[in-house]
Design an enzyme around this catalytic site. Structure first.
Site: not given
Length: 286
Positions: A66-67, A188
């Site tokens: 995201h950064d 998962d």
């Protein structure tokens, strides 16, 4: 985690020196002279958080992703987060953007309901290929997702036919219709704490948790990568390291367009920031 005055001063020195440098010459050894213990400090905080909650593994990877995609905030040294994933030397030296707002996120990040074409467009806008997108999507081999991110696959009219019926029944037991959207489900179920290629094997079995995950197998353009990396963990590891290294070079900032932010956007980010804040507290109190 204990923070000594010497370690804290080293971190502060690294920040002060790096703020004056350009961001074009990333290097795994960026802090070797100004703050030689930075990697062990950050790794220690992440490991401590990992032992507290399994979410830390996925959160750390998501923080980096995201950064890089939206107004770069952090330059966090990180390797395999002790989760069994491929080791690679992170290129350090990224500077933070001068602004951080919710409005800047719109259209910049993948969404669970995006089509393949929308996903490809988002990654291509950052200079990343379709293969990079598939490799980076495997970060969903760890972490968790809230029920409201995939409940439409369970209770839509019709329900998502690409979802494995047995897996769908399990998800309904975890996320009842009309229930709270806040519960989380592990991405998962087979190896939830291991960063591995199980993600791709799950997709082959109709076990992708998010609709955008399962699309990687149902779409013929990306299925080749899914099958290849499901069959070879070594091939996947090479592809992931290549993709995440290129991700780390996205949107680099330098000079007057960059600084170091003091806010925090996730629990893991907050823990790292708290360590740096502790350094500042010790330095100013000395």
């Amino acid at each position: 985690m204990a923070w000594s005055s010497s370690s804290c001063m080293a971190v502060l020195l690294a920040l002060a020196v790096s703020a004056q440098l350009g961001a074009s010459d990333l290097s795994p050894n960026y802090y070797s002279s100004t703050c030689p213990n930075l990697e062990s400090i950050v790794r220690g905080v992440v490991a401590q958080q990992r032992d507290t909650t399994i979410r830390t593994i996925g959160s750390t990877i998501r923080l980096f992703f995201h950064d890089c995609f939206v107004e770069v905030r952090s330059d966090t040294p990180s390797y395999d987060v002790a989760s069994g994933g491929p080791f690679y030397p992170v290129e350090l030296g990224r500077l933070d953007g001068l602004s951080s707002s919710a409005s800047s996120v719109t259209g910049q990040l993948p969404h669970p309901t995006h089509t393949i074409n929308q996903l490809v467009a988002i990654f291509r806008a950052q200079g990343l290929t379709m293969s990079h997108m598939v490799a980076l999507s495997a970060a969903h081999t760890v972490g968790q997702a809230h029920c409201d991110k995939f409940s439409d696959r369970l209770y839509g009219n019709p329900a998502d036919p690409t979802l494995n019926p047995t897996y769908a029944a399990f998800l309904r037991s975890q996320c009842p219709s009309g229930g709270s959207p806040n519960p989380t489900v592990r991405m998962d179920q087979a190896t939830p704490a291991e960063f591995d290629n199980q993600y791709f094997r799950n997709l082959q079995d109709g076990g992708g948790l998010l609709a955008s995950d399962q699309l990687l197998y149902t779409d013929s353009r990306t299925r080749t990568n899914v099958n290849a990396w499901a069959a070879s963990s070594d091939a996947f590891s090479r592809a992931f390291v290549d993709a995440i290294t290129k991700l780390g070079r996205v949107g680099l900032k330098s000079g007057s367009r960059a600084t170091y932010a003091s806010g925090a956007t996730s629990s893991t980010d907050n823990e790292v920031t708290k360590g740096i804040d502790a350094c500042i507290h010790i330095a100013t109190a000395s």
